[in-house]
Design a protein around this motif. Structure first.
Motif, mmCIF file in Angstrom:
data_model
loop_
_atom_site.group_PDB
_atom_site.id
_atom_site.type_symbol
_atom_site.label_atom_id
_atom_site.label_comp_id
_atom_site.label_asym_id
_atom_site.label_seq_id
_atom_site.Cartn_x
_atom_site.Cartn_y
_atom_site.Cartn_z
ATOM 1 N N LEU A 57 0.819 -1.211 0.000
ATOM 2 C CA LEU A 57 0.000 0.000 0.000
ATOM 3 C C LEU A 57 0.856 1.265 0.000
ATOM 4 C CD1 LEU A 57 -2.952 -0.821 2.438
ATOM 5 C CD2 LEU A 57 -3.095 -0.305 -0.014
ATOM 6 N N HIS A 58 1.942 1.243 0.763
ATOM 7 C CA HIS A 58 2.793 2.436 0.876
ATOM 8 C C HIS A 58 3.643 2.654 -0.364
ATOM 9 C CE1 HIS A 58 5.107 -1.026 2.124
ATOM 10 N NE2 HIS A 58 6.220 -0.339 2.116
ATOM 11 N N TRP A 59 3.669 1.704 -1.290
ATOM 12 C CA TRP A 59 4.428 1.863 -2.537
ATOM 13 C C TRP A 59 3.597 2.499 -3.648
ATOM 14 C CZ3 TRP A 59 7.713 -3.227 -3.509
ATOM 15 C CH2 TRP A 59 8.694 -3.322 -2.508
ATOM 16 N N LEU A 60 2.296 2.619 -3.439
ATOM 17 C CA LEU A 60 1.421 3.146 -4.487
ATOM 18 C C LEU A 60 1.534 4.658 -4.640
ATOM 19 C CD1 LEU A 60 -1.823 1.044 -3.946
ATOM 20 C CD2 LEU A 60 -0.384 1.052 -5.992
ATOM 21 N N ARG A 61 1.975 5.336 -3.605
ATOM 22 C CA ARG A 61 2.060 6.799 -3.662
ATOM 23 C C ARG A 61 3.062 7.246 -4.731
ATOM 24 N NH1 ARG A 61 3.093 9.787 1.895
ATOM 25 N NH2 ARG A 61 1.051 8.798 2.224
ATOM 26 N N LYS A 62 2.654 8.196 -5.565
ATOM 27 C CA LYS A 62 3.501 8.693 -6.644
ATOM 28 C C LYS A 62 4.649 9.524 -6.090
ATOM 29 C CE LYS A 62 3.302 11.681 -10.725
ATOM 30 N NZ LYS A 62 4.310 12.638 -10.222
ATOM 31 N N PRO A 63 5.914 9.157 -6.398
ATOM 32 C CA PRO A 63 7.053 9.965 -5.958
ATOM 33 C C PRO A 63 7.035 11.346 -6.609
ATOM 34 C CG PRO A 63 7.755 7.767 -6.632
ATOM 35 C CD PRO A 63 6.336 7.928 -7.071
ATOM 36 N N GLU A 66 8.578 11.571 -10.144
ATOM 37 C CA GLU A 66 8.080 10.674 -11.197
ATOM 38 C C GLU A 66 7.262 11.450 -12.209
ATOM 39 O OE1 GLU A 66 4.496 7.653 -11.241
ATOM 40 O OE2 GLU A 66 6.191 6.764 -10.130
ATOM 41 N N ARG A 201 7.074 1.446 -7.674
ATOM 42 C CA ARG A 201 5.821 1.869 -8.305
ATOM 43 C C ARG A 201 5.368 0.841 -9.334
ATOM 44 N NH1 ARG A 201 1.671 5.392 -8.219
ATOM 45 N NH2 ARG A 201 2.159 6.541 -10.108
ATOM 46 N N SER A 204 3.965 -2.254 -7.413
ATOM 47 C CA SER A 204 2.660 -2.047 -6.773
ATOM 48 C C SER A 204 1.543 -1.844 -7.794
ATOM 49 C CB SER A 204 2.724 -0.847 -5.821
ATOM 50 O OG SER A 204 3.099 0.337 -6.505
#
Length: 320
Positions: A57-63, A66, A201, A204
């Motif tokens: 879940l915590h990997w879905l956030r867009k850096p 990016e 990203r 995920s």
């Protein structure tokens, strides 16, 4: 011009990531056989992606660094999940359930050649004549293994009540070949994705697509399945399978591909059949007879021939 969201690793680190990724894939290819004997395939796939989704879940956030996802990138993400996650999982689990982990190991030895061919077709990489010969060797190894008398008798003896046992075995071979194609496409598409997205990203997002694709049939089987009949050992094996298949192997592979060309990355898929075979023999009580050892050797020879560096291949061929 877009730039990768994360820097590429060093070559030694990339090679280690690729090797470990395929070793883990080989282990869960073999261990999926006992899971498929307890859980319906689509339920197993759905639960796998669901566990992976929770873990990432915590990997879905867009850096922040990016780039915005283009329609082309979104399409590649969907194809990466459809082929490399969903269809590979279905073909692999059904294929192993109808054959054996050792069979899967031999057939999947053709993945490096398939990666090389797809790299030529889609990434415009030049393919040497020896690679075409490697493909022929891979096919010869697969056919020889499929025609192994002991292998066929073993499956017949284990399912005497089924009149179409041999048809199911051949269906298993075809499904495993489909898994080879899906895995090769996964490598080639993954290489394109690593040019704009980071490994976390990619991992995920394609897992989320896999969860969506498997939800309808997964829910259907879940509503009819008796979960109380599954032992704690199977739940622990499912947890390892889900984390290995959805999180660890994908992240390791995408990390390695950031520094390694797709065709060269195909070299490391040799660890998949080796690992699957070792697990099948050591943990599942399977064995290789002399004919199967020969078939396995031919299949691995195709891997070596397809992935040997050009300069070294010329020296070997010229006897220098």
């Amino acid at each position: 011009m877009t730039r990768p969201a994360t820097p590429a690793p060093s070559l030694p680190a990339a090679y280690a990531c690729l090797a470990l990724s395929m070793s883990l894939v080989g282990s869960y290819v073999a261990l999926s056989k006992p899971l498929a004997a307890v859980l319906p395939v689509f339920l197993l796939a759905w639960m796998r992606f669901g566990i992976g989704a929770v873990a990432m879940l915590h990997w879905l956030r867009k850096p922040a660094d990016e780039p915005v996802l283009s329609q082309h990138t979104r399409g590649l993400l969907f194809l990466e999940s459809l082929l490399g996650n969903f269809l590979f999982t279905v073909c692999m689990i059904y294929g192993v359930s109808l054959t054996s982990a050792v069979t899967a190991g031999v057939i999947m030895a053709g993945i490096p050649a398939a990666v090389a061919l797809m790299s030529w077709a889609f990434l415009r990489e030049r393919i040497a004549p020896r690679t075409w010969f490697a493909v022929a060797l891979a096919v010869a190894g697969i056919v020889l293994f499929a025609l192994s008398k002991d292998e066929r008798l073993a499956h017949t003896a284990s399912a005497l009540e089924a009149e179409n046992t041999q048809n199911k075995v051949w269906l298993g071979y075809l499904l495993l070949l489909g898994a080879v194609v899906c895995e090769a496409a996964y490598s080639v598409i993954g290489k394109k994705l690593t040019g704009t997205l980071g490994p976390r990203r990619i991992t995920s997002l394609i897992n989320l697509w896999g969860f969506a694709l498997s939800t309808p049939l997964g829910l259907y089987h879940a509503l009819q399945f008796d979960f109380a009949g599954v032992g704690i050992g199977m739940w622990l094996l499912l947890l390892f399978y889900a984390l290995a298949a959805c999180v660890w192997t994908v992240w390791l592979w995408m990390t390695g591909l950031k520094a390694v060309p797709a065709a060269q990355g195909g070299v490391f898929t040799v660890f998949l059949p080796l690992s699957a075979t070792l697990v099948g023999v050591a943990a599942l009580g399977e064995h290789l007879n002399s004919m199967q050892w020969l078939a396995f050797g031919i299949a691995l020879a195709s891997v070596v021939l397809a992935t040997l560096p050009s300069r070294l291949a010329w020296r070997v061929g010229s006897g220098q």
